[in-house]
Design an enzyme around this catalytic site. Structure first.
Site, short mmCIF file in Angstrom:
data_model
loop_
_atom_site.label_atom_id
_atom_site.label_comp_id
_atom_site.label_asym_id
_atom_site.label_seq_id
_atom_site.Cartn_x
_atom_site.Cartn_y
_atom_site.Cartn_z
N LYS A 264 -3.53 17.95 -6.53
CA LYS A 264 -2.22 18.35 -7.02
C LYS A 264 -1.16 17.36 -6.54
CE LYS A 264 -3.23 23.34 -6.44
NZ LYS A 264 -3.06 23.87 -7.83
N ASP A 275 -2.06 30.96 -2.42
CA ASP A 275 -3.17 31.06 -3.35
C ASP A 275 -4.17 32.13 -2.93
OD1 ASP A 275 -3.93 30.23 -5.84
OD2 ASP A 275 -5.23 28.61 -5.14
N GLU A 336 -10.51 26.03 -9.32
CA GLU A 336 -11.49 26.46 -8.32
C GLU A 336 -11.55 27.96 -8.10
OE1 GLU A 336 -8.08 27.53 -6.47
OE2 GLU A 336 -8.37 25.67 -7.56
N ARG A 338 -11.53 30.55 -10.00
CA ARG A 338 -12.48 31.28 -10.84
C ARG A 338 -13.91 31.09 -10.36
NH1 ARG A 338 -10.22 27.99 -15.86
NH2 ARG A 338 -8.46 28.12 -14.42
#
Length: 484
Positions: A264, A275, A336, A338
């Site tokens: 990112k 997250d 990532e 999922r």
């Protein structure tokens, strides 16, 4: 801060008194404030969410008398009232008050003050006291000690439950707000264990070798780039041993997401401590479910890890395996979450016997483009179960919205080199949900993407800047609904 119901408010003993006033109200009992004059001067008319503060010096002490508009039967809006009330309480905290009184006697004139309204009101008051300043060396403790609420035939049980739910939300926010150098997978596991102490909650932390033995290869692919090992957090509330129903709550637990090799940009990485907002919601909710002693079986699962870069990180173009048996083509290592969720969803069914599953995750930036920061998009395979979840969110004054699931979208998650791809493309929120749905099999399943609702960039109403605790209270309400 202590929140309590009282049969009488002693104004002289309070630093601040907040009084709910309707639009049609003519006088305030035991007050010298002239409502007619305030309306005439257009200083305060009692409209929903409106406020007016008068500060008086009495016997050497400063007292604040605050009017909060409740509106009328037609205009009453609980969300607006709670938002303004929270702002007023925060303002009084800045003025270093120790005691605040709240008199909402006139609430019954504009709405039916049932248990649902009471819970939202009281939990909102409990939630607004929190702010994240744990690491400021010059932070001074709050002077606010007590908020007294005049008891207008309120339900005591609803009040106590609301305070617990407010504390549940605050705990979830605290977990989300902790910086990633401190909130590692191990730290999250330790805090989950300590949170469960003294309750009937069973908790098990599975180490990397145990995760490997379970065949959770998709989860481990994400985790392997970090020097901090993964921790599989399993929390069990066995409230109804005679029932075969088991509700699985799965929370995304990326304690930090750099994006991996699909790294990112810095601006997108700064808040990636959030997250694990889904994990925070699940852990906090499981604690509340146990404390309430709900007659329902619930298993909370968090596949905690970090998505980092190293010589052994998984790579774009890799094909990996999963606990559910399907192979996955990696189109982007920043998709990532999922990959961890599918193994957690498989685990909660295969090992814990879940008959219904809710997964909650800060999953896609596309969710923000779908519904902004006010509501979370949902993907599901069972409308009846979705409506039960929706009702739980509504009860908590949070919003979700079911997205369409067309057959054409389901085709997008397939890949020519593997069974599935983790980057199915637009519509990204829906295809990400459907990717997880491939592992829900035929059981009722709901996926909630809280990427837009889990974090506030600035303080607003009951929320401080940072984590919102999105989903924590609704999960408790869902468990409560299923216990009936």
């Amino acid at each position: 801060m202590q929140l309590k119901l009282v049969d009488k408010l002693k104004a002289e003993a309070l630093d601040a008194l907040i009084i709910g006033v309707t639009e049609n109200q003519e006088v305030i009992e035991n007050s010298e404030l002239n409502l007619s004059l305030l309306k005439e001067k257009q200083l305060f008319e009692g409209k929903t969410g409106e406020s007016f503060t008068a500060t008086v010096l009495k016997e050497g002490s400063i007292h604040h008398l605050i009017l909060l508009g409740l509106g009328s039967e037609e205009s009453f809006n609980l969300t607006k009232v709670i938002k303004t009330l929270a702002t007023l309480i925060k303002d009084q905290k800045k003025k270093k008050v120790a005691t605040i009184g709240i008199d909402f006697s006139m609430l019954s004139k504009v709405t039916e003050a049932g248990n649902k309204l009471q819970r939202q009101l009281f939990s909102g008051i409990a939630m607004c006291d929190y702010e994240f300043n744990d690491y400021k060396t010059d932070a001074k403790p709050s002077t606010l000690e007590t908020i007294e609420i005049l008891n207008n035939s309120y339900n005591t049980q609803a009040f106590e439950e609301a305070v617990l739910l407010g504390e549940t939300n605050v705990f979830s926010r605290m977990l989300t707000n902790m910086p990633a150098n401190i909130m590692t997978p191990e730290k999250l596991a330790d805090l989950a264990v300590s949170y469960a102490e003294g309750s009937q909650l069973e908790i098990e932390i599975k180490e990397q070798n145990e995760i490997e033995a379970l065949g959770m290869k998709s989860y481990l692919a994400v985790a392997k780039g970090s020097s901090n090992p993964p921790k599989l957090i399993v929390m069990r509330h066995k409230g109804d041993p005679d029932s075969d129903k088991v509700f699985g709550f799965v929370g995304k637990g990326l304690t930090y997401d750099s994006g991996g090799l699909s790294i990112k940009p810095t601006a997108s990485m700064v808040n990636m401590k959030d997250d694990m907002g889904g994990a925070s919601a699940v852990i906090a909710a499981m604690g509340a479910i146990s404390k309430l002693g709900l007659k329902v079986n619930v298993v909370g699962v968090v596949a905690a890890c970090e998505n980092m870069i190293s010589g052994i990180s998984y790579k774009p173009g890799d094909i990996i395996e999963s606990m559910g048996g399907k192979t996955i083509y990696i189109g982007n290592t920043d998709a990532e979450g999922r990959l961890t969720l599918i193994d957690a969803v498989t685990y909660v069914q295969k090992i814990e016997g879940a008959t219904h599953v809710v997964d909650i995750a800060t999953l896609t930036g596309a969710a923000i483009h779908c519904l902004g920061s006010e509501a979370a998009p949902v993907v599901t395979n069972n409308e009846d179960f979705y409506f039960a979840v929706e009702k739980a969110f509504e009860k908590a004054n949070e919003k979700i919205w079911m997205m369409p699931v067309f057959d054409e979208y389901k085709e997008l998650v397939k890949h020519d080199q593997a069974d599935l791809t983790n980057t199915a493309g637009s519509p990204g929120t829906i295809t990400a949900g459907l990717f997880i749905g491939e592992f829900a099999k035929d059981i009722p399943w709901v996926h909630i993407d809280i990427a837009g609702t889990a974090f506030k960039e600035k303080a607003e109403g009951i929320y401080s800047k940072g984590g919102t605790g999105s989903g924590a209270i609704p999960l408790v309400y869902l468990a409560k609904k299923m216990s009936k």
